[in-house]
Design an enzyme around this catalytic site. Structure first.
Site, PDB file in Angstrom:
ATOM      1  N   ASN A 215      42.945  12.009   5.298  1.00  0.00           N
ATOM      2  CA  ASN A 215      44.342  12.082   4.842  1.00  0.00           C
ATOM      3  C   ASN A 215      44.785  10.706   4.351  1.00  0.00           C
ATOM      4  O   ASN A 215      44.002   9.764   4.325  1.00  0.00           O
ATOM      5  CB  ASN A 215      45.242  12.607   5.962  1.00  0.00           C
ATOM      6  N   ASP A 285      43.877  18.454  11.901  1.00  0.00           N
ATOM      7  CA  ASP A 285      43.976  19.644  12.757  1.00  0.00           C
ATOM      8  C   ASP A 285      42.693  20.465  12.697  1.00  0.00           C
ATOM      9  O   ASP A 285      42.421  21.259  13.588  1.00  0.00           O
ATOM     10  CB  ASP A 285      45.162  20.499  12.305  1.00  0.00           C
ATOM     11  N   LYS A 295      22.820  16.385   2.148  1.00  0.00           N
ATOM     12  CA  LYS A 295      23.885  16.548   1.149  1.00  0.00           C
ATOM     13  C   LYS A 295      23.895  17.991   0.641  1.00  0.00           C
ATOM     14  O   LYS A 295      22.833  18.521   0.265  1.00  0.00           O
ATOM     15  CB  LYS A 295      23.632  15.578  -0.012  1.00  0.00           C
ATOM     16  N   PHE A 329      54.561  11.374  16.823  1.00  0.00           N
ATOM     17  CA  PHE A 329      55.138  11.311  15.484  1.00  0.00           C
ATOM     18  C   PHE A 329      55.117  12.727  14.915  1.00  0.00           C
ATOM     19  O   PHE A 329      54.283  13.546  15.317  1.00  0.00           O
ATOM     20  CB  PHE A 329      54.316  10.385  14.578  1.00  0.00           C
ATOM     21  N   LYS A 343      57.606  20.338  18.467  1.00  0.00           N
ATOM     22  CA  LYS A 343      56.442  19.514  18.873  1.00  0.00           C
ATOM     23  C   LYS A 343      56.718  18.744  20.158  1.00  0.00           C
ATOM     24  O   LYS A 343      55.811  18.545  20.967  1.00  0.00           O
ATOM     25  CB  LYS A 343      56.057  18.546  17.740  1.00  0.00           C
ATOM     26  N   LYS A 347      54.168  19.352  23.249  1.00  0.00           N
ATOM     27  CA  LYS A 347      53.290  18.233  23.605  1.00  0.00           C
ATOM     28  C   LYS A 347      53.829  17.424  24.784  1.00  0.00           C
ATOM     29  O   LYS A 347      53.274  16.375  25.110  1.00  0.00           O
ATOM     30  CB  LYS A 347      53.076  17.350  22.370  1.00  0.00           C
TER      31      LYS A 347
HETATM   32  O1  PMT Z   1      49.599   5.078   8.426  1.00  0.00           O
HETATM   33  P1  PMT Z   1      50.758   4.997   7.449  1.00  0.00           P
HETATM   34  O2  PMT Z   1      50.298   5.003   6.017  1.00  0.00           O
HETATM   35  O3  PMT Z   1      51.679   3.855   7.787  1.00  0.00           O
HETATM   36  O4  PMT Z   1      51.628   6.351   7.614  1.00  0.00           O
HETATM   37  C1  PMT Z   1      52.311   6.615   8.791  1.00  0.00           C
HETATM   38  C2  PMT Z   1      52.247   8.100   9.185  1.00  0.00           C
HETATM   39  C3  PMT Z   1      52.932   8.951   8.124  1.00  0.00           C
HETATM   40  C4  PMT Z   1      50.802   8.554   9.343  1.00  0.00           C
HETATM   41  C5  PMT Z   1      52.979   8.210  10.581  1.00  0.00           C
HETATM   42  O5  PMT Z   1      54.303   7.754  10.422  1.00  0.00           O
HETATM   43  C6  PMT Z   1      52.975   9.640  11.113  1.00  0.00           C
HETATM   44  O6  PMT Z   1      53.824  10.467  10.810  1.00  0.00           O
HETATM   45  N1  PMT Z   1      51.952   9.956  11.973  1.00  0.00           N
HETATM   46  C7  PMT Z   1      51.721  11.285  12.533  1.00  0.00           C
HETATM   47  C8  PMT Z   1      50.956  12.127  11.549  1.00  0.00           C
HETATM   48  C9  PMT Z   1      50.665  13.509  12.120  1.00  0.00           C
HETATM   49  O7  PMT Z   1      49.551  13.806  12.402  1.00  0.00           O
HETATM   50  O8  PMT Z   1      51.716  14.239  12.324  1.00  0.00           O
HETATM   51  P2  PMT Z   1      51.669  15.789  12.906  1.00  0.00           P
HETATM   52  O9  PMT Z   1      53.082  16.250  12.724  1.00  0.00           O
HETATM   53  O10 PMT Z   1      50.603  16.551  12.215  1.00  0.00           O
HETATM   54  O11 PMT Z   1      51.289  15.630  14.426  1.00  0.00           O
HETATM   55  C10 PMT Z   1      52.268  15.485  15.441  1.00  0.00           C
HETATM   56  C11 PMT Z   1      51.752  14.571  16.557  1.00  0.00           C
HETATM   57  O12 PMT Z   1      50.609  15.147  17.192  1.00  0.00           O
HETATM   58  C12 PMT Z   1      51.344  13.209  16.082  1.00  0.00           C
HETATM   59  O13 PMT Z   1      51.778  12.272  17.031  1.00  0.00           O
HETATM   60  C13 PMT Z   1      49.817  13.290  16.021  1.00  0.00           C
HETATM   61  O14 PMT Z   1      49.222  12.024  16.284  1.00  0.00           O
HETATM   62  C14 PMT Z   1      49.498  14.302  17.110  1.00  0.00           C
HETATM   63  N2  PMT Z   1      48.315  15.152  16.829  1.00  0.00           N
HETATM   64  C15 PMT Z   1      48.227  15.903  15.705  1.00  0.00           C
HETATM   65  C16 PMT Z   1      47.133  16.726  15.500  1.00  0.00           C
HETATM   66  C17 PMT Z   1      46.116  16.759  16.478  1.00  0.00           C
HETATM   67  N3  PMT Z   1      45.034  17.517  16.313  1.00  0.00           N
HETATM   68  N4  PMT Z   1      46.220  15.991  17.558  1.00  0.00           N
HETATM   69  C18 PMT Z   1      47.293  15.193  17.765  1.00  0.00           C
HETATM   70  O15 PMT Z   1      47.371  14.508  18.781  1.00  0.00           O
END
Ligand code: PMT
Length: 407
Positions: A215, A285, A295, A329, A343, A347
């Site tokens: 990503n 995810d 490959k 986040f 969330k 979580k």
């Molecule tokens: O790195 P930069 O370029 O500065 O950009 C910052 C950012 C946009 C990446 C950051 O600000 C941000 O939003 N990070 C969280 C990205 C994310 O995965 O969001 P989500 O809404 O999909 O997940 C929610 C939370 O669950 C997040 O805290 C994530 O770390 C966590 N998660 C998600 C998926 C997963 N399989 N396991 C997780 O623990």
């Protein structure tokens, strides 16, 4: 109050130049030291004498006139500025700066400054919406300039639409907020002795030795949190996906990971010793159901790659929380509050930092972010566009408050 703050106000040639008088007057009343630089065309709209009287300082306009002090004026002013505000900014000014043109007192001083540049555009709506102007704005935003977007309404030229200088009250409020958010005490050691784990950057899910799914995360948000937490005295463990940015100094530990599974494993290894976990990494995810160690050859038809679900790491940590502060986040493009609130519960977080990825200057890669912080009890705090280091401090202030309430 803006006592001891030096603000250089650039005024360019548009009908809204008269409103800059009100901005200067209000900032002056708040205690700021104001220096006004006018372009040649700005003087067609407002007399320099007006700004001189309002700011109690000489107005600077001509690069080649007899200097009022012995210093090279544009360099001295550029150095003195705590903030550089251009109000109103014409399409011409924005275009020049975006393209590195410095051909008068204002543009040369802007180029020589190191302080934050805040631009409040005002122009005809078709000019404002012109893709060339919008491209120039986007380019400057990418360089870290901030924009106070124009309001919509009836413009001086009779057209209706976006392009009207934002209310002077709001411009002044923006400046006040800027300095409030800057008021970070660099000697503050309120996180001394705490073990804080921060996740940052992207994950990589390999398909074969050549291809992978990933990503757009640059790591800037997480690295800013790690840097500020270290500065404030915490022992910081930064678990990071691959990035191209410089590692923060003074870290307690740095662990580089590739996949979401790696991230989960590394967090679990450190988790019991942590007081706080801040999860800003953009975690995949899904991962390819199977990895091909050769490959994958192309064939004539389409290729379908089956994906399987990765563990939701934050959710797993929420189950074994044991009194730790957990911060997540939420990277959203729509229904921000609903999605983020869901969330938090799922979580078991103390709070979540939601960023709207559709906003310019928010989310991936930029040096700034625009966030809403939502607490476990549903309270919402909204913030203007801030540097990611400033967002980091806002997050850490909240962590610090939660920890002190637990004592
Ligand atoms: O790195 P930069 O370029 O500065 O950009 C910052 C950012 C946009 C990446 C950051 O600000 C941000 O939003 N990070 C969280 C990205 C994310 O995965 O969001 P989500 O809404 O999909 O997940 C929610 C939370 O669950 C997040 O805290 C994530 O770390 C966590 N998660 C998600 C998926 C997963 N399989 N396991 C997780 O623990």
């Amino acid at each position: 109050m803006l006592n001891n703050k030096t603000i250089v106000v650039g005024v360019t040639g548009g009908i809204a130049a008269y409103k800059a008088c009100d901005v200067v007057s209000k900032l002056k009343k708040l205690g700021a030291n104001i220096h006004v630089i006018m372009t040649k065309s700005a003087k067609e709209f407002v007399s320099p004498m007006t700004f001189q009287t309002l700011s109690n300082n000489f107005v600077i306009d001509d690069m080649f006139e007899e200097p009022k002090t012995w210093e090279v004026e544009h360099i001295e002013l550029a150095k003195a500025a705590d903030l550089f505000l251009v109000v109103p900014a014409t399409a011409n000014f924005i275009g020049k700066i975006a393209n590195g043109i410095a051909d008068d007192m204002l543009t040369t001083t802007v180029m020589a400054r190191t302080s934050q540049l805040v631009i409040a555009p005002a122009m005809n709506t078709n000019m404002y919406n012109n893709p060339i102007v919008q491209d120039n704005i986007a380019k400057l935003e990418a360089y870290g300039c901030e924009f106070i977007n124009p309001a919509s309404g009836l413009l001086a030229c009779g057209d209706v639409g976006a392009g009207k200088l934002e209310d002077t009250e709001k411009i002044v409020e923006y400046v006040e907020n800027y300095f409030d958010n800057m008021a970070v005490d660099d000697n503050k050691k309120d996180l001394e002795g705490l073990n804080i784990l921060v996740t940052a950057g992207p994950t990589i899910e390999s398909i074969d030795p050549v291809r992978y799914l990933t990503n757009r995360s640059s790591g800037k948000m997480g690295y800013s949190i790690a840097q500020r937490a270290s500065k404030r005295g915490a022992n910081v463990i930064l678990v990071s996906g691959k990035t191209n940015i410089e590692k923060p100094k003074e870290l307690y530990k740095y662990i580089e990971i590739e996949s979401a599974d790696d991230l989960y494993r590394e967090i679990l290894a450190e988790f019991s010793e942590c007081d706080v976990v801040i999860q800003s990494a953009a975690v995949a995810d899904y991962k390819p159901k199977s990895y091909s160690d050769r490959k994958i050859k192309k064939s004539d038809g389409d290729l379908v790659i089956e994906l399987s679900r990765n563990k939701d790491i934050a959710q797993e940590l929420g189950k074994i929380k044991d009194g730790k502060v957990l911060v997540g986040f939420a990277a959203e493009t729509n229904d921000i509050l609903e999605n983020a609130s869901r969330k938090i519960k799922k979580k078991n977080l103390d709070f979540i930092v939601a960023n709207d990825l559709t906003k310019q200057g928010a989310g991936f890669s930029s040096d700034t972010n625009i966030v809403k912080i939502i607490g476990a009890d549903g309270d919402v705090c909204e913030y203007p566009k801030l540097l990611k280091t400033e967002v980091a401090d806002v997050i850490l202030d909240r962590v610090s408050k939660i920890l002190s309430q637990k004592k």
